[in-house]
Design a protein around this motif. Structure first.
Motif, PDB file in Angstrom:
ATOM      1  N   GLU A   1      41.357  44.163  28.800  1.00  0.00           N
ATOM      2  CA  GLU A   1      40.436  44.671  29.802  1.00  0.00           C
ATOM      3  C   GLU A   1      40.141  43.590  30.863  1.00  0.00           C
ATOM      4  O   GLU A   1      40.083  42.400  30.556  1.00  0.00           O
ATOM      5  CB  GLU A   1      39.123  45.109  29.148  1.00  0.00           C
ATOM      6  N   ASN A   2      39.953  44.067  32.091  1.00  0.00           N
ATOM      7  CA  ASN A   2      39.637  43.184  33.233  1.00  0.00           C
ATOM      8  C   ASN A   2      40.674  42.075  33.418  1.00  0.00           C
ATOM      9  O   ASN A   2      40.357  40.980  33.902  1.00  0.00           O
ATOM     10  CB  ASN A   2      38.253  42.556  33.067  1.00  0.00           C
TER      11      ASN A   2
ATOM     12  N   CYS B   1      42.962  37.401  36.482  1.00  0.00           N
ATOM     13  CA  CYS B   1      44.134  36.773  37.109  1.00  0.00           C
ATOM     14  C   CYS B   1      43.917  36.536  38.600  1.00  0.00           C
ATOM     15  O   CYS B   1      44.217  35.445  39.112  1.00  0.00           O
ATOM     16  CB  CYS B   1      45.371  37.644  36.879  1.00  0.00           C
ATOM     17  N   LEU B   2      43.393  37.522  39.296  1.00  0.00           N
ATOM     18  CA  LEU B   2      43.168  37.358  40.730  1.00  0.00           C
ATOM     19  C   LEU B   2      42.102  36.303  41.007  1.00  0.00           C
ATOM     20  O   LEU B   2      42.199  35.546  41.989  1.00  0.00           O
ATOM     21  CB  LEU B   2      42.767  38.688  41.354  1.00  0.00           C
TER      22      LEU B   2
ATOM     23  N   ALA C   1      39.590  40.877  43.641  1.00  0.00           N
ATOM     24  CA  ALA C   1      39.181  40.793  42.239  1.00  0.00           C
ATOM     25  C   ALA C   1      37.820  41.450  42.019  1.00  0.00           C
ATOM     26  O   ALA C   1      37.606  42.158  41.020  1.00  0.00           O
ATOM     27  CB  ALA C   1      39.137  39.332  41.806  1.00  0.00           C
ATOM     28  N   LEU C   2      36.891  41.236  42.950  1.00  0.00           N
ATOM     29  CA  LEU C   2      35.575  41.871  42.844  1.00  0.00           C
ATOM     30  C   LEU C   2      35.692  43.388  42.945  1.00  0.00           C
ATOM     31  O   LEU C   2      35.013  44.124  42.212  1.00  0.00           O
ATOM     32  CB  LEU C   2      34.661  41.329  43.940  1.00  0.00           C
TER      33      LEU C   2
ATOM     34  N   GLY D   1      50.463  35.761  39.635  1.00  0.00           N
ATOM     35  CA  GLY D   1      49.211  36.342  39.149  1.00  0.00           C
ATOM     36  C   GLY D   1      49.284  37.847  39.016  1.00  0.00           C
ATOM     37  O   GLY D   1      48.762  38.428  38.042  1.00  0.00           O
ATOM     38  N   LEU D   2      49.944  38.506  39.969  1.00  0.00           N
ATOM     39  CA  LEU D   2      50.102  39.959  39.887  1.00  0.00           C
ATOM     40  C   LEU D   2      50.979  40.353  38.706  1.00  0.00           C
ATOM     41  O   LEU D   2      50.708  41.344  38.007  1.00  0.00           O
ATOM     42  CB  LEU D   2      50.694  40.490  41.192  1.00  0.00           C
ATOM     43  N   ILE D   3      52.031  39.566  38.472  1.00  0.00           N
ATOM     44  CA  ILE D   3      52.918  39.858  37.334  1.00  0.00           C
ATOM     45  C   ILE D   3      52.180  39.664  36.022  1.00  0.00           C
ATOM     46  O   ILE D   3      52.272  40.488  35.101  1.00  0.00           O
ATOM     47  CB  ILE D   3      54.167  38.956  37.404  1.00  0.00           C
TER      48      ILE D   3
END
Length: 389
Positions: free
Chosen positions: A278-279, A284-285, A198-199, A265-267
């Motif tokens: 945006e972001n 989500c991650l 995520a970072l 989360g990826l979906i």
């Protein structure tokens, strides 16, 4: 019928004196236990004159003669007439196969779940290699590593049925605790890797999840939902572990739940990105990472506590302190020099106590009293050592 059989370790066979084995007469070690089965009288291990002494100051370990494992000509660790994997320190593939074939429903379900994951990860790996898509290959290796951990959990379930032997006198139940700890540790690392991912997405300000990875995530989610259904009774964060297998089943359930949350989360991130949010991937991650961490932390602490032999969580520390005060308040007890209590596995608490008592007393009533006090707290095995003033 209840029997009370304290064993005095300084009462050795063949009338050997305490000076022959290297400790003084004031040092008395007692292994104290109670059996709730029919008693047939005390049994004395068969030891020959040529056998080595139990304790030797010239070595750092206790040298036990081979005959000590024989009682009335029979092996005390014999598995004859018992179910489960055979005795001995080794487990063959055929023994594990037999256990799986005759095992409980949870073992068969876990084997089916592993088979589905292996088939899916192999297919994903082949497609990734043929199409040159590194993302699919990376995800396939992630699934393969997860399958390895689930296989270890299945191996622990099968091996834990082995009976105690001379090498593992407490049995193999703790292997299930180790398997649960390994699963929890893997999920902790997965949570950390998702936070790093995520970072990285926030710094790069772009999404690395292409459409083919979303298809992979949907398929992986469907496979993991089958596993969640298989172990749905353990789909809770905090569980009271009554047996070692409860920890193992719970770790398997958390494993598939965490993988399901990761795929979901990826979906969700892909759908939000398609809407122009945006972001979305970072959000989500990050949420998935925090969720997995919170799900796994209680199991990580519980399994780590058992492996580190912490005080049993089912017995309050105040209750243990109260027992010590009751023992020290007796006239025949001078001081409690050492008190240790821990869990071998959940539901099996053992303890070790060292007491300094007055010389010349009849210690059997004291031993009976101490055992009753700790037995009421749930301590199954208690070893006592008394030192005279």
């Amino acid at each position: 019928m209840e029997s009370f059989n304290p064993r005095f370790d300084n009462e050795l066979p063949n009338d050997r004196s305490s000076s022959d084995i290297g400790y003084s007469t004031n040092d008395r070690r007692l292994a104290y236990s109670r059996s709730f089965q029919q008693s047939h009288g005390p049994r004395t291990p068969a030891v020959t004159e040529s056998a080595k002494p139990f304790l030797d100051r010239t070595v750092s370990s206790i040298d036990m003669p081979p005959e000590i494992y024989s009682v009335d000509g029979n092996d005390v660790f014999s598995d004859e007439g018992k179910t489960g994997v055979g005795g001995g320190g080794r487990v063959s593939v055929w023994e594990i196969y037999g256990v799986l074939r005759n095992g409980n429903r949870q073992m068969k379900r876990l084997f089916l779940l592993i088979s589905l994951n292996v088939a899916y990860s192999t297919t994903e790996l082949l497609i990734g290699l043929l199409t040159g898509r590194v993302g699919l290959v990376s995800d396939a290796f992630h699934l393969t590593f997860g399958c390895g951990l689930l296989t270890f959990s299945l191996f622990a379930m099968a091996t834990s049925r082995k009976k105690p032997d001379p090498a593992y006198s407490y049995g193999y139940k703790r292997l299930e605790v180790l398997a649960a700890f390994t699963n929890a540790l893997f999920l902790m690392f997965m949570s950390f890797s998702l936070a790093v991912e995520a970072l990285h997405a926030f710094i790069q300000d772009e999404s690395e999840h292409k459409h083919y990875l979303i298809v992979s995530a949907v398929t992986n989610l469907l496979v993991n939902l089958i596993g969640v259904w298989f172990f749905r009774h353990y789909a809770r964060v905090n569980i009271v572990y009554r047996k070692a297998e409860d920890m193992n089943y719970h770790s398997v359930c958390l494993h598939v739940i965490s993988d399901s949350i990761r795929s979901a989360g990826l979906i969700l991130a892909s759908w939000l990105l398609s809407l122009g949010v945006e972001n979305a991937e970072v959000l989500c991650l990050g949420l998935v990472s925090i969720t997995v961490f919170m799900l796994v932390m209680p199991l990580f602490k519980a399994t780590g506590g058992v492996l580190l032999q912490m005080a049993p969580p089912n017995i309050p520390s105040s209750a243990l302190s109260k027992c010590l005060r009751q023992i020290t308040s007796r006239d025949d007890v001078m001081e409690v020099l050492q008190a240790r209590f821990w869990e071998v596995v959940p539901g099996h608490t053992v303890g070790s106590l060292r007491l300094q008592v007055k010389s010349g007393i009849d210690e059997r009533p004291l031993l009976q009293y101490v055992y009753d006090v700790y037995h009421d707290l749930g301590v199954q095995d208690l070893t006592l050592q008394t030192d005279y003033t």
